[in-house]
Design a protein around this motif. Structure first.
Motif, mmCIF file in Angstrom:
data_model
loop_
_atom_site.group_PDB
_atom_site.id
_atom_site.type_symbol
_atom_site.label_atom_id
_atom_site.label_comp_id
_atom_site.label_asym_id
_atom_site.label_seq_id
_atom_site.Cartn_x
_atom_site.Cartn_y
_atom_site.Cartn_z
ATOM 1 N N LEU A 161 29.674 2.006 98.847
ATOM 2 C CA LEU A 161 28.935 1.495 99.944
ATOM 3 C C LEU A 161 29.224 2.147 101.291
ATOM 4 N N ASP A 162 28.079 2.691 101.619
ATOM 5 C CA ASP A 162 28.036 3.405 102.623
ATOM 6 C C ASP A 162 27.735 2.877 103.987
ATOM 7 N N GLU A 163 28.643 2.779 104.583
ATOM 8 C CA GLU A 163 28.782 2.003 106.180
ATOM 9 C C GLU A 163 28.061 0.440 105.851
ATOM 10 N N PRO A 164 28.348 -0.369 105.248
ATOM 11 C CA PRO A 164 27.606 -1.551 104.799
ATOM 12 C C PRO A 164 27.602 -2.471 105.721
ATOM 13 N N THR A 165 28.300 -2.493 106.687
ATOM 14 C CA THR A 165 28.029 -3.400 107.907
ATOM 15 C C THR A 165 27.532 -2.807 109.128
ATOM 16 N N THR A 166 26.756 -1.611 108.892
ATOM 17 C CA THR A 166 26.143 -1.322 110.207
ATOM 18 C C THR A 166 25.198 -2.219 110.847
ATOM 19 N N GLY A 167 25.272 -2.457 112.023
ATOM 20 C CA GLY A 167 24.183 -3.213 112.580
ATOM 21 C C GLY A 167 24.590 -4.943 112.364
ATOM 22 N N LEU A 168 25.383 -5.412 111.650
ATOM 23 C CA LEU A 168 25.543 -6.728 111.547
ATOM 24 C C LEU A 168 26.516 -7.418 112.468
ATOM 25 N N ASP A 169 26.202 -8.533 112.942
ATOM 26 C CA ASP A 169 27.081 -9.305 113.708
ATOM 27 C C ASP A 169 28.314 -9.653 113.096
ATOM 28 N N PRO A 170 29.440 -9.961 113.886
ATOM 29 C CA PRO A 170 30.931 -10.121 113.346
ATOM 30 C C PRO A 170 30.733 -11.201 112.176
ATOM 31 N N GLU A 171 30.058 -12.295 112.240
ATOM 32 C CA GLU A 171 30.012 -13.425 111.050
ATOM 33 C C GLU A 171 29.459 -12.619 109.749
ATOM 34 N N ALA A 172 28.261 -12.040 110.133
ATOM 35 C CA ALA A 172 27.739 -11.261 108.801
ATOM 36 C C ALA A 172 28.951 -10.355 107.971
ATOM 37 N N ARG A 173 29.439 -9.602 109.133
ATOM 38 C CA ARG A 173 30.353 -8.545 108.563
ATOM 39 C C ARG A 173 31.550 -9.100 107.928
ATOM 40 N N VAL A 174 31.950 -10.360 108.241
ATOM 41 C CA VAL A 174 33.036 -10.926 107.407
ATOM 42 C C VAL A 174 32.473 -11.424 106.099
ATOM 43 N N GLU A 175 31.031 -12.020 106.191
ATOM 44 C CA GLU A 175 30.572 -12.252 104.792
ATOM 45 C C GLU A 175 30.524 -10.974 103.775
ATOM 46 N N VAL A 176 30.253 -10.152 104.290
ATOM 47 C CA VAL A 176 30.194 -8.747 103.439
ATOM 48 C C VAL A 176 31.466 -8.326 103.117
ATOM 49 N N TRP A 177 32.583 -8.518 104.023
ATOM 50 C CA TRP A 177 33.895 -8.137 103.505
ATOM 51 C C TRP A 177 34.303 -9.202 102.483
ATOM 52 N N ASP A 178 34.118 -10.389 102.398
ATOM 53 C CA ASP A 178 34.419 -11.291 101.456
ATOM 54 C C ASP A 178 33.703 -10.991 100.000
ATOM 55 N N THR A 179 32.523 -10.335 100.123
ATOM 56 C CA THR A 179 31.895 -9.809 98.910
ATOM 57 C C THR A 179 32.672 -8.712 98.208
ATOM 58 N N VAL A 180 32.957 -7.570 99.115
ATOM 59 C CA VAL A 180 33.595 -6.418 98.849
ATOM 60 C C VAL A 180 34.813 -6.976 98.098
ATOM 61 N N ARG A 181 35.921 -7.857 98.642
ATOM 62 C CA ARG A 181 36.997 -8.242 98.163
ATOM 63 C C ARG A 181 36.947 -8.845 96.598
ATOM 64 N N ASP A 182 35.644 -9.592 96.518
ATOM 65 C CA ASP A 182 35.347 -10.378 95.096
ATOM 66 C C ASP A 182 34.948 -9.015 94.328
ATOM 67 N N LEU A 183 34.114 -8.096 94.767
ATOM 68 C CA LEU A 183 34.087 -7.113 93.791
ATOM 69 C C LEU A 183 35.151 -6.504 93.181
ATOM 70 N N ALA A 184 36.225 -5.963 94.002
ATOM 71 C CA ALA A 184 37.439 -5.378 93.728
ATOM 72 C C ALA A 184 38.370 -6.505 92.669
ATOM 73 N N GLY A 185 38.291 -7.703 93.077
ATOM 74 C CA GLY A 185 39.013 -8.599 92.492
ATOM 75 C C GLY A 185 38.413 -8.910 90.867
ATOM 76 N N ARG A 186 37.030 -8.378 90.676
ATOM 77 C CA ARG A 186 36.696 -8.359 89.304
ATOM 78 C C ARG A 186 36.584 -7.195 88.636
ATOM 79 N N GLY A 187 37.398 -6.260 89.229
ATOM 80 C CA GLY A 187 37.628 -4.876 88.559
ATOM 81 C C GLY A 187 36.931 -3.846 88.822
ATOM 82 N N THR A 188 35.835 -4.118 89.774
ATOM 83 C CA THR A 188 35.102 -3.058 90.055
ATOM 84 C C THR A 188 35.484 -1.931 91.167
#
Length: 254
Positions: A161-188
């Protein structure tokens, strides 16, 4: 493929120059399987260059790198089979719906039952209700979640993920963070590049600071904070933030 105990990514002595400009000057790091590894640095530090080398889009001048046990220089096709790359801006087709984007990528990757794959990913990324809408109507956070969902088709073991939250507002950035945590939680395994200190602080199991082409520190957030003594404010101990650590290490020329 290597054993589950071996690092998902191994980098040794990576060097890259563009003419007289030396971008990477001997980069070394490992990324544990199923972890989130943040490569933190200012613009121009070399973060994207590292990702491009690891994802076989660019050849290093010197050094070695392996992803999931495959050498990126000698076995690029094997590397591409086990990775996915999401760049700084969402690579989605705005004319198509969210579901159509997913089905298209599933077909391009020769997956069986592309419709079922699309529906599962829409549900996983909380996009089911928006799945039939054109992507042009999506918010920034929704587009980025769809982009990451598309990158997971084929079940890659490592995602960049190369700077995945570039240009996103704070709420959207938190959405992406939750997604990334979920990825790692599933073993990625996730290698995340960012210039946002809070992003690294929120997400990463391990943080490496890339400065002037070299990794100058590589540790857990807790260990990085120990590099600076806690500050005392009215007799209350204040732990240093990652921002304090970053600027203490790289200096004011970051």
């Amino acid at each position: 493929m290597t054993t589950q105990h071996a690092p998902a990514i191994q980098v040794r002595g990576l060097e890259k120059s563009y003419g007289d400009l030396s971008v990477l000057r001997g980069v070394d790091f490992d990324v544990a399987r199923g972890s989130i590894f943040a490569l933190l640095g200012s613009n121009g530090a070399g973060k994207t260059t590292v990702v491009r080398i690891l994802s076989t889009l660019l050849k290093a001048d010197a050094g070695t790198a392996a992803v999931d046990g495959f050498d990126v220089a000698a076995q690029p096709a094997k590397v591409r089979e086990v990775i996915s790359l999401t760049g700084q801006f969402a690579a989605v087709d705005e004319v198509l719906s969210g579901r159509e984007n997913l089905v298209l990528v599933a077909r391009l990757r020769h997956q069986k039952n592309p419709g079922a794959i699309a529906d599962e990913l829409l549900a996983r990324f909380s996009l089911t209700e928006a799945g039939g809408r054109r992507v042009a109507t999506y918010s920034g956070g929704m587009r980025r979640r769809l982009d990451i969902a598309m990158s997971l088709i084929g079940n890659p073991s490592v995602i960049f993920l190369d700077e995945p939250t570039t240009g996103l507002d704070p709420e959207a950035r938190v959405e992406v963070w939750d997604t990334v945590r979920d990825l790692a939680g599933r073993g990625t395994t996730v290698l995340l590049t960012t210039q946002y200190l809070e992003e690294a602080e929120q997400l990463a199991d391990r943080i490496a600071i890339l400065h002037k082409g070299r990794i100058i520190v590589n540790d857990t957030l807790a260990e990085l904070k120990r590099l600076l003594p806690p500050a005392e404010v009215e007799y209350v101990e204040k732990q240093p933030s990652l921002e304090d650590v970053f600027f203490a290490i790289v200096g004011s020329d970051a």
